[in-house]
Motif scaffolding. Structure first.
Motif, short mmCIF file in Angstrom:
data_model
loop_
_atom_site.label_atom_id
_atom_site.label_comp_id
_atom_site.label_asym_id
_atom_site.label_seq_id
_atom_site.Cartn_x
_atom_site.Cartn_y
_atom_site.Cartn_z
N ASN A 192 1.87 15.39 2.82
CA ASN A 192 1.40 15.95 1.62
C ASN A 192 2.57 16.42 0.91
N ASP A 193 3.85 16.55 1.38
CA ASP A 193 5.01 16.63 0.37
C ASP A 193 5.22 15.63 -0.25
N THR A 194 5.29 14.34 0.57
CA THR A 194 5.59 13.01 -0.58
C THR A 194 4.51 12.76 -1.12
N LEU A 195 3.19 13.01 -0.85
CA LEU A 195 2.23 12.84 -1.77
C LEU A 195 2.39 13.47 -3.26
N HIS A 196 2.80 14.47 -2.97
CA HIS A 196 2.99 15.45 -4.16
C HIS A 196 4.47 15.51 -5.09
N HIS A 197 5.46 14.69 -4.39
CA HIS A 197 6.73 14.78 -5.10
C HIS A 197 7.32 13.42 -5.24
N ALA A 198 6.95 12.34 -4.33
CA ALA A 198 7.63 11.08 -4.42
C ALA A 198 7.08 10.42 -5.56
N ASP A 199 8.16 9.67 -6.07
CA ASP A 199 7.74 8.72 -7.31
C ASP A 199 7.41 7.44 -6.82
N GLN A 200 8.11 7.04 -5.62
CA GLN A 200 7.51 5.83 -4.87
C GLN A 200 7.70 6.16 -3.27
N VAL A 201 6.88 5.48 -2.58
CA VAL A 201 6.88 5.49 -1.15
C VAL A 201 7.09 4.33 -0.61
N TRP A 202 7.95 4.09 0.48
CA TRP A 202 8.13 3.10 1.39
C TRP A 202 7.51 3.54 2.88
N LEU A 203 6.56 2.45 3.23
CA LEU A 203 5.88 2.76 4.58
C LEU A 203 6.52 1.99 5.42
N LEU A 204 6.93 2.46 6.71
CA LEU A 204 7.52 1.74 7.92
C LEU A 204 6.91 1.97 8.95
N ALA A 205 6.84 0.94 10.00
CA ALA A 205 6.19 1.12 11.34
C ALA A 205 6.79 -0.04 12.09
N GLU A 206 7.43 0.31 13.42
CA GLU A 206 8.27 -0.64 14.08
C GLU A 206 9.21 -1.62 13.68
N GLY A 207 10.05 -0.87 12.90
CA GLY A 207 10.92 -1.40 12.17
C GLY A 207 10.85 -2.47 11.02
N ARG A 208 9.65 -2.25 10.74
CA ARG A 208 9.11 -3.31 9.60
C ARG A 208 8.58 -2.39 8.16
N LEU A 209 8.84 -2.91 7.16
CA LEU A 209 8.46 -2.35 5.94
C LEU A 209 7.01 -2.85 5.51
N LEU A 210 6.08 -2.03 5.47
CA LEU A 210 4.64 -2.59 5.44
C LEU A 210 4.40 -2.46 3.91
N ALA A 211 4.66 -1.53 3.27
CA ALA A 211 4.05 -1.37 1.92
C ALA A 211 4.94 -0.58 1.03
N THR A 212 5.15 -0.72 -0.35
CA THR A 212 5.97 -0.13 -1.06
C THR A 212 4.97 0.18 -2.31
N GLY A 213 5.41 1.36 -3.20
CA GLY A 213 4.58 1.56 -4.23
C GLY A 213 4.33 3.05 -4.41
N THR A 214 3.40 3.16 -5.48
CA THR A 214 3.26 4.77 -5.95
C THR A 214 2.65 5.25 -4.46
N SER A 215 2.47 6.86 -4.31
CA SER A 215 1.66 7.37 -3.22
C SER A 215 0.11 7.18 -3.28
N GLU A 216 -0.47 6.76 -4.33
CA GLU A 216 -1.69 6.22 -4.31
C GLU A 216 -1.82 4.96 -3.91
N GLN A 217 -0.93 4.03 -4.23
CA GLN A 217 -1.10 2.71 -3.69
C GLN A 217 -0.90 2.45 -2.04
N VAL A 218 0.20 3.41 -1.70
CA VAL A 218 0.69 3.28 -0.38
C VAL A 218 -0.08 4.06 0.65
N MET A 219 -0.37 5.28 0.17
CA MET A 219 -0.96 6.12 1.14
C MET A 219 -2.28 6.33 1.32
N GLU A 220 -3.05 4.87 1.49
CA GLU A 220 -4.43 4.81 1.52
C GLU A 220 -4.69 5.18 2.85
#
Length: 247
Positions: A192-220
């Motif tokens: 929720n801190d990321t949701l409210h304050h980040a300009d962009q979000v990079w989502l990682l899992a198991e050493g891979r970059l899965l998604a980049t973009g705004t919080s609305e785009q990435v944090m589905e």
């Protein structure tokens, strides 16, 4: 960066961090967030190309990197028997104007509620106080009023051990740094801190970059659920608030 990777820990990642932006790295434990930050900071060897100010990171000396970027690792044991003000002095930029330096130290320590702790030895500090001292030091290294060459802050879980008031203060300081033209890349477990304050979000899992973009785009919610293994939904009362529950 282009195909930046660390063998066995981080798959090739290509992404761009722009001036004035705060980018949050999110993902479960072991996703590769700390590895990526350390690799970008040039403290962890890897492969691929990381370009900083149109120049390969490998071509910078340690002294040059200290002028342009500051890096906060996730954990650091207290081993030095020195007072807080001396520890901060170790992080002041070379050639900083004395009056500006004094004002900046006063400003940063005031915002992080450390003015009454400057005479304390590091070993006397609580966990939260030590984290705030570390934050004050890394911010001092690149704060625009004393270092006009600074461009980048790399922070690995900077909110560790902070109470809510100090987390708010930190977010405000990071916003000021970005407003002055700096860029911030940080790892964050508080979604929720990321949701409210980040300009962009990079989502990682198991050493891979899965998604980049705004919080609305990435944090589905469905995407987050697949990554974290829990159920996510947005609050029906507050659409900008994520709620997580067990599957």
């Amino acid at each position: 960066m282009n195909n930046a990777a660390v063998t066995g820990r981080l798959m090739p990642i290509s992404a761009q961090l722009d001036a004035g932006q705060r980018v949050d790295l999110i993902g479960p434990n072991g996703a590769g967030k700390s590895t990526l930050l350390a690799h970008i900071a040039a403290v962890l060897p890897g492969v691929g190309e990381i370009t900083f100010l149109h120049r390969s990171i490998q071509r910078y000396s340690a002294a040059e990197l200290a002028r342009y970027r500051a890096y906060l690792c996730q954990q650091q044991a207290v081993t030095l028997q020195m007072p807080v003000f001396q520890y901060l002095a170790l992080h002041q930029p070379v050639g900083a104007e004395p009056q500006a330096l004094e004002q900046t130290i006063s400003y940063l320590t005031g915002r992080l509620a450390l003015l009454d702790k400057l005479q304390y030895r590091l070993t006397q500090l609580s966990g939260g106080e030590w984290q705030r001292v570390r934050l004050a030091a890394v911010l001092l290294q690149v704060w625009p009023s004393v270092n006009r060459q600074s461009r980048l802050l790399l922070l690995d879980e900077p909110s560790n051990s902070l109470d809510i008031a100090q987390q708010i203060a930190l977010n405000q300081l990071l916003a000021e740094f970005c407003q002055a033209g700096g860029a911030v890349l940080l790892s964050n477990h508080d979604l929720n801190d990321t949701l409210h304050h980040a300009d962009q979000v990079w989502l990682l899992a198991e050493g891979r970059l899965l998604a980049t973009g705004t919080s609305e785009q990435v944090m589905e919610p469905n995407r987050l659920g697949e990554v974290y293994g829990v159920h996510f939904e947005y609050s029906k009362r507050h659409q900008r608030w994520l709620i997580a529950t067990a599957l």
